[in-house]
Every structure is written in C-alpha cells, then in structure tokens.
Design a protein around this motif. Structure first.
Motif, PDB file in Angstrom:
ATOM      1  N   LEU A  62      14.463  17.091  -0.450  1.00 30.35           N
ATOM      2  CA  LEU A  62      13.531  16.103  -1.000  1.00 30.35           C
ATOM      3  C   LEU A  62      12.140  16.699  -1.176  1.00 30.35           C
ATOM      4  CD1 LEU A  62      13.536  12.969  -1.611  1.00 30.35           C
ATOM      5  CD2 LEU A  62      12.474  12.727   0.644  1.00 30.35           C
ATOM      6  N   GLY A  63      11.609  16.560  -2.383  1.00 26.27           N
ATOM      7  CA  GLY A  63      10.297  17.134  -2.680  1.00 26.27           C
ATOM      8  C   GLY A  63       9.205  16.645  -1.752  1.00 26.27           C
ATOM      9  N   ARG A  64       9.155  15.346  -1.510  1.00 26.87           N
ATOM     10  CA  ARG A  64       8.097  14.779  -0.676  1.00 26.87           C
ATOM     11  C   ARG A  64       8.129  15.371   0.737  1.00 26.87           C
ATOM     12  NH1 ARG A  64       3.536  13.882   0.634  1.00 26.87           N
ATOM     13  NH2 ARG A  64       2.848  11.941   1.572  1.00 26.87           N
ATOM     14  N   ALA A  65       9.337  15.593   1.255  1.00 28.67           N
ATOM     15  CA  ALA A  65       9.462  16.167   2.594  1.00 28.67           C
ATOM     16  C   ALA A  65       8.882  17.574   2.619  1.00 28.67           C
ATOM     17  CB  ALA A  65      10.925  16.173   3.029  1.00 28.67           C
ATOM     18  N   HIS A  66       9.088  18.321   1.542  1.00 32.71           N
ATOM     19  CA  HIS A  66       8.535  19.676   1.473  1.00 32.71           C
ATOM     20  C   HIS A  66       7.008  19.663   1.412  1.00 32.71           C
ATOM     21  CE1 HIS A  66      11.985  22.449   1.251  1.00 32.71           C
ATOM     22  NE2 HIS A  66      12.625  21.361   0.855  1.00 32.71           N
ATOM     23  N   THR A  67       6.451  18.670   0.698  1.00 34.62           N
ATOM     24  CA  THR A  67       4.980  18.627   0.624  1.00 34.62           C
ATOM     25  C   THR A  67       4.386  18.387   2.007  1.00 34.62           C
ATOM     26  OG1 THR A  67       4.835  16.229   0.199  1.00 34.62           O
ATOM     27  CG2 THR A  67       5.027  17.688  -1.733  1.00 34.62           C
ATOM     28  N   MET A  68       5.138  17.720   2.874  1.00 31.43           N
ATOM     29  CA  MET A  68       4.666  17.449   4.241  1.00 31.43           C
ATOM     30  C   MET A  68       5.115  18.529   5.217  1.00 31.43           C
ATOM     31  SD  MET A  68       5.929  13.492   4.159  1.00 31.43           S
ATOM     32  CE  MET A  68       5.457  13.080   5.838  1.00 31.43           C
ATOM     33  N   ASP A  69       5.941  19.445   4.730  1.00 35.05           N
ATOM     34  CA  ASP A  69       6.566  20.445   5.589  1.00 35.05           C
ATOM     35  C   ASP A  69       7.333  19.785   6.734  1.00 35.05           C
ATOM     36  OD1 ASP A  69       7.346  22.978   6.215  1.00 35.05           O
ATOM     37  OD2 ASP A  69       5.560  23.480   7.367  1.00 35.05           O
ATOM     38  N   GLU A  70       8.051  18.733   6.401  1.00 35.42           N
ATOM     39  CA  GLU A  70       8.862  17.999   7.377  1.00 35.42           C
ATOM     40  C   GLU A  70      10.270  17.896   6.803  1.00 35.42           C
ATOM     41  OE1 GLU A  70       8.174  16.657  10.284  1.00 35.42           O
ATOM     42  OE2 GLU A  70       5.985  16.504  10.401  1.00 35.42           O
ATOM     43  N   ILE A  71      11.025  18.988   6.875  1.00 35.41           N
ATOM     44  CA  ILE A  71      12.287  19.018   6.138  1.00 35.41           C
ATOM     45  C   ILE A  71      13.506  18.861   7.028  1.00 35.41           C
ATOM     46  CG2 ILE A  71      11.299  20.412   4.276  1.00 35.41           C
ATOM     47  CD1 ILE A  71      12.777  22.835   5.541  1.00 35.41           C
TER      48      ILE A  71
END
Lengths: 128, 484
Positions: free
Chosen positions: B382-391
C-alpha cells in the motif's frame, strides 16, 4: 550473472555443496524480484527439514516470501549477520547473503537440482 | 415509583460513570459512589496511561529512524522517564477533570468512599476517615471492576515483582524484565518496555502470544517480537519465582531458570465482588466470582444491575460503557427491555504495530463449522503505508462462503485500532464483503487496505498479483504474492 558450481531450485534458492553440507541462499533473480529485504525469519539451529519444505520467510519492502529448502537434513547454522544486516541478501546474494547451512541427510537430492545453465534457461522460459 | 427514580451507581470507572450520566440524561436522580478516582482502572491505571507511554515509544522509534526520512537528528534520542510520567499524569488528570465536569453538568452526586449494599435498596458509603453514610435508592448499578490476579507463587513487593499497576509507574527502568503472560496486557507492556530499552523476556502457557486472537495475528506479533529481540518462551509455566538479592530468579516448567531485574505478572484480572454485601442483598455470583446478570444487565436481585469487569463477560472498557448504558436505560425505565448485544465488539491491542479486531477469528469460524473465505492485503503493498514507513502487517477479512457476509476482520498495522471501525459498522449493518470492496475509498489512505482485502476475498484485489491456483488455504500469514 548466474554462478557456476551452485545448484538451483525452481523456487529460486541456490545451494553450494561442501561435502555433506549445503549452504543455502536465494538467487540474484529472487532478491531482485523481492526488492529491499528488511527481515528474515530463520529456522532454529538443530531443526530437521525435508526437501520442499518452507524453512523461513523473507520480508522485503514489497512482499513476504517463503524460503524453501530443496534438500533434506538438519539446520547446522543460520546466518546471524542477517539479523542486523538483512540487506546483505540484496547486496551479495551468493556470498555474505547466505541464509542457512544444512547437514544433508541425502546428498543425492542435490543432483535433481538445476545447474547454472539450466537455471538460466529456466529464468528465460519464465520471462517469455 | 415516581417520575424521577433514584439510582445509586457503585464504581466510577468507564462502566459506572457512563451509566450514571446516561441515567441522569434519562431523568433519574443519580448518586455515584467511588472509593478512588473517577475513570477507574481504565483511565488511572490502564488504557489511557499505557497508551500515553506507548506513544512516547513511537516518538523515539520514529526519531531513531529519522535518517531514513532524510531528517538529521544531531544526537541519539533518549528517554526522560520523569518527564514521560509527568506527561502521562497530566493526560490522566485532564481526563479526570473532564469526567468531574460532566458529572456536575448532569447533576450526578459524586460520593467519595467505599460503597456496599445494605439490601437491594440502600448503599452504605464509608469514606477514608471512617465516616459512614447511607444512601437510600430505588435501583442500584454495580460497577466495581476488577484487579490484577496475584497468585501466591509470586513474591509481590511492588518493586521487583509487580503487576500492571506498578508497571505504569517505572520511576527507574529495569535493565531486564520478565513478563508472565503474553496476553493483551503482557504483550503491550512487552513492546513498550522493549522500546524503552529494557531487555524483555515473555513467558506464556499457551503455544502462541495473544492466544485468543486470530492465529495469523499471533504469528505476525510473534515475528515483530523476534525482530525487536523480545524473547518469548511458549508452552511453559512459571514454577517458582524468588527474590535473590538484587535479582528475581524465575524457574520455568521446562527446567530453565532466568534471572532478571524485575518481573511483571500479567495473567488476568479478578472481579471486585467481595465485601460488598452482594449475596446478602440477593445478588448471585458465578464460580469465578463474577456477578451473574441477564441480557438486561440485571442481577438475580430485582432492581440491582451490574456491568463491566465485575460481570466478567468481556473485560474491555468500551464494553463496560455499553453495558452501563443498557443498565441505566433499564434501571430508569423499570421493566422495559434493553438488551446487551455482544456480537460486534471492536477492540484495539496496542502492540507495535497495533492491532484492531472485530468479529470471529479464523479459529472460531472453523470451530463453529462455518464455511469461510479469507481475503488478505499486506500493508507493504500500500502506497500510503510506504509514505509513513509503516509497512508491517495486513488486513484480513473473513467472510461466510455462502452469504458473503463479513464474519470478522483482523488488522495488524498502522492505525489498526482506528481502521477496525469501518469493518465494525459494516458488520453491524449486515454488509456483504462487496459493500466494502465496491465502496470508493479515498486515495492515498490506510483504509484502502480494507478495500483491497475485501476484494481479495474473491481473488480480485487490483494491487495484488494473480493468485496461483485456488485461494490460499487458511492459516498462513501472507502468501508470497506481491503488491505494486
């Protein structure tokens, strides 16, 4: 690109036979497909494994993917360095990025694996 | 009974104070009896303080990774435990004051002291100074809560052998901590203390952490423990625990001994139902000491209701609050029936990362013989998870094969405890999995993972590679497919 002298598994693991011992890792192709490796779930030393069995998992920034062993035997060692530096799997998949060492119970199993040329052809076939 | 019944509520935790306010909203004259501070265990010794501390851990963890985000941190971030505890206390105090203001605005009379029943129509309150007063009432709502179980094999001293209550006040952090019990509370403390730099070992009787949760959630949690270096001993019991000079030495059932600075015993909670005059008033207790109630939250003594941890059903603050509202409505209205429904109880578990869960776990669905389908979506796709670095983690959706209705949803990952409510409302409305799959989800957000997992139930998640063969079997965390 694909080192000679190793044996290759259809699930993109390689082994290097040293007498009764098999050093196991994942191939360059596998690490490239996975992307940046961030964690490896490794088996415990001393555990018995059978060929075809899932022995661990690689977590990358893209996905989580099982690691299979193409040979049976006992886990003799796991690469402790990967706990701190999982990126070694990306940087040096055939060297410092090795994953486990297995004491083979049936070294003839390795004979059924592909050599470098066959694995190259296998990758090519998959790509087409 | 006149138009304005008198209701006495014993205990001002998240069950009791909510029941008191609701009863007052419905027109009752309400007395609320509390021995300690309003807000109960949840606010003073549980949910709120622990989440305040866990947030500290998240802040420092983020700072430690700052370089990855292209942020320079000049020196290594460290904890100031005193400031952390002050912050936590300020948060608790603000909430306590808020409850006082609410009670006042609704005209609820707060009586400080320990309450006990004198028959079903009177409550006696003894304050700390020994003054006793009697409150006559028409109805009673018991909301006396619970306390940590303290088995005699552990030499509790409030310092080296402790329960959750002291664990929230770590004036000095131990170098090493052993936690007995890898349930919700134990796991939350495990992640918290490890993040604070303490070497954490956990001991659990069952063969997995969070043993009542969905099995894939357990295995993901276990992996996060491995990553962080939390040592976990499964399927073992503590046989012995002894304070030996500066250490606590713990002997396990497999023969191992472990020496640590401190041990935290987190093996469950016991209902506060003793010494309250309950049996004399006709209230009946169950085997575990829980107050027996019907679906209307009424005890065997007519006009006496009970809610929250004291009834020992689902020991969660928000369940106590829900029970409190039902009990209040029934207590004020007399015989009109409001019933408690426990089918949909979302819950959060504040590990790192956190967990959100609602409805049936996979093992429960299997145990009930239901034919199910499972959809999963990993945050690392998920892109949003990557932006938060919470994958780390995933959304798992369990549906009934025939009806396509959602039976349960389990999430481990960023904001999982917030995200779970989309699933909860869908289940409450009897939604089919297609209702979530076809609903437009805003991009880029974390709940897109819910949509993808819903689509994946039928193998049609857009951002997952094609499934090889039939849908994956139950019981596997991640199935090797890739996101974008």
């Amino acid at each position: 690109m694909i080192p000679e002298g190793l044996r290759y598994h259809t699930e993109h693991e390689w082994i290097r036979q040293e007498n009764q011992t098999a050093v196991l890792g994942i191939t360059h192709f596998a690490q490239d497909a996975l992307g940046d490796v961030v964690y490896l779930e490794l088996p415990k030393v001393g555990v018995e494994v059978r060929s075809g069995q899932e022995i661990g998992e690689v977590e990358s920034t893209k996905t989580t993917s099982p690691v299979y062993t193409p040979v049976s035997g006992k886990i003799m060692a796991v690469n402790e360095e990967l706990k701190e530096k999982p990126e070694l799997v990306n940087q040096d998949p055939y060297g410092r990025g090795w994953i486990v060492k297995i004491q083979m119970s049936d070294p003839s199993e390795a004979k059924h694996l592909m050599d470098a040329r066959q694995y190259g052809a296998y990758l090519k076939e998959k790509a087409d | 009974m006149g138009p304005s019944p008198r209701i006495a509520v014993i205990g001002a935790g998240p069950g009791g104070y909510v029941a008191a306010i609701r009863a007052a909203q419905l027109g009752a004259r309400v007395s609320l009896v509390e021995e300690q501070e309003v807000g109960g265990t949840c606010l003073n010794k549980g949910c709120i303080p622990s989440k305040a501390l866990i947030f500290n851990a998240e802040v420092v963890e983020l700072l430690k990774r700052a370089e990855e985000f292209g942020v320079r941190v000049i020196s290594e971030p460290t904890y100031d435990v005193t400031r952390m505890l002050e912050r936590k206390q300020r948060i608790v105090q603000t909430q306590v004051r808020g409850i006082h203001a609410l009670l006042k605005s609704w005209g609820v009379a707060l009586i400080k002291g320990r309450g006990r029943l004198i028959g079903p129509r009177a409550v006696e309150v003894a304050d700390a100074g020994g003054t006793v007063q009697r409150v006559e009432t028409d109805r009673v709502i018991l909301a006396t809560g619970s306390k940590p179980i303290k088995p005699p094999i552990f030499p509790f001293d409030g310092d080296r052998v402790i329960t959750s209550e002291e664990a929230l006040e770590p004036r000095v952090l131990p170098k090493s901590l052993l936690i007995v019990g890898a349930g919700v509370e134990g796991c939350e403390f495990g992640f918290l203390y490890q993040a604070l730099g303490v070497s954490v070992t956990m001991v659990e009787m069952k063969n997995r952490p969070l043993a009542t949760e969905d099995e894939e959630i357990s295995s993901l949690v276990q992996r996060e423990m491995n990553k962080r270096g939390i040592k976990l001993h499964l399927a073992v019991r503590v046989e012995k625990a002894a304070i030996e000079s500066t250490q606590v030495v713990v002997t396990l059932s497999d023969g191992q001994t472990i020496a640590v600075d401190r041990i935290l015993v987190s093996i469950g909670r016991r209902m506060n139902t003793e010494g309250l005059g309950l049996e004399e008033a006709g209230v009946v207790l169950g085997k575990r000491g829980e107050i027996l109630v019907d679906d209307r939250m009424e005890t065997r003594a007519p006009g006496v209701y009970a809610i929250g941890d004291a009834v020992g059903r689902i020991m969660l603050a928000h369940v106590a609050s829900a029970e409190g509202k039902i009990a209040a409505a029934n207590a004020v209205a007399g015989d009109r029936g409001h019933s408690m429904n426990y089918a949909i109880v979302p819950a959060g578990i504040f590990t790192l990362p956190e967990i959100g869960t609602v409805g049936l776990k996979e093992w429960e669905a299997v145990e009930q013989g239901l034919k199910i389908r499972i959809g999963r979506y990993p945050f690392r796709a998920l892109g949003r998870a990557h932006t938060m670095d919470e994958i780390v983690g995933m959304v798992k959706v369990i549906t009934e094969q025939e009806s396509d209705r959602i039976l349960g949803v389990h999430i481990l990952g960023p904001h999982a405890s917030d995200m779970i409510h989309e699933a909860a409302i869908a289940m409450r409305l009897g939604a089919k999995v297609s209702d979530i799959a076809e609903m437009i989800h805003a991009h880029p957000t974390l709940p897109e993972a819910m949509m993808e997992a819903a689509e994946d139930v039928h193998g049609s998640a857009i951002h997952l590679t094609r499934r090889k063969g039939p849908p994956p079997p139950a019981g596997r965390a991640g199935d090797g497919r890739q996101g974008p």
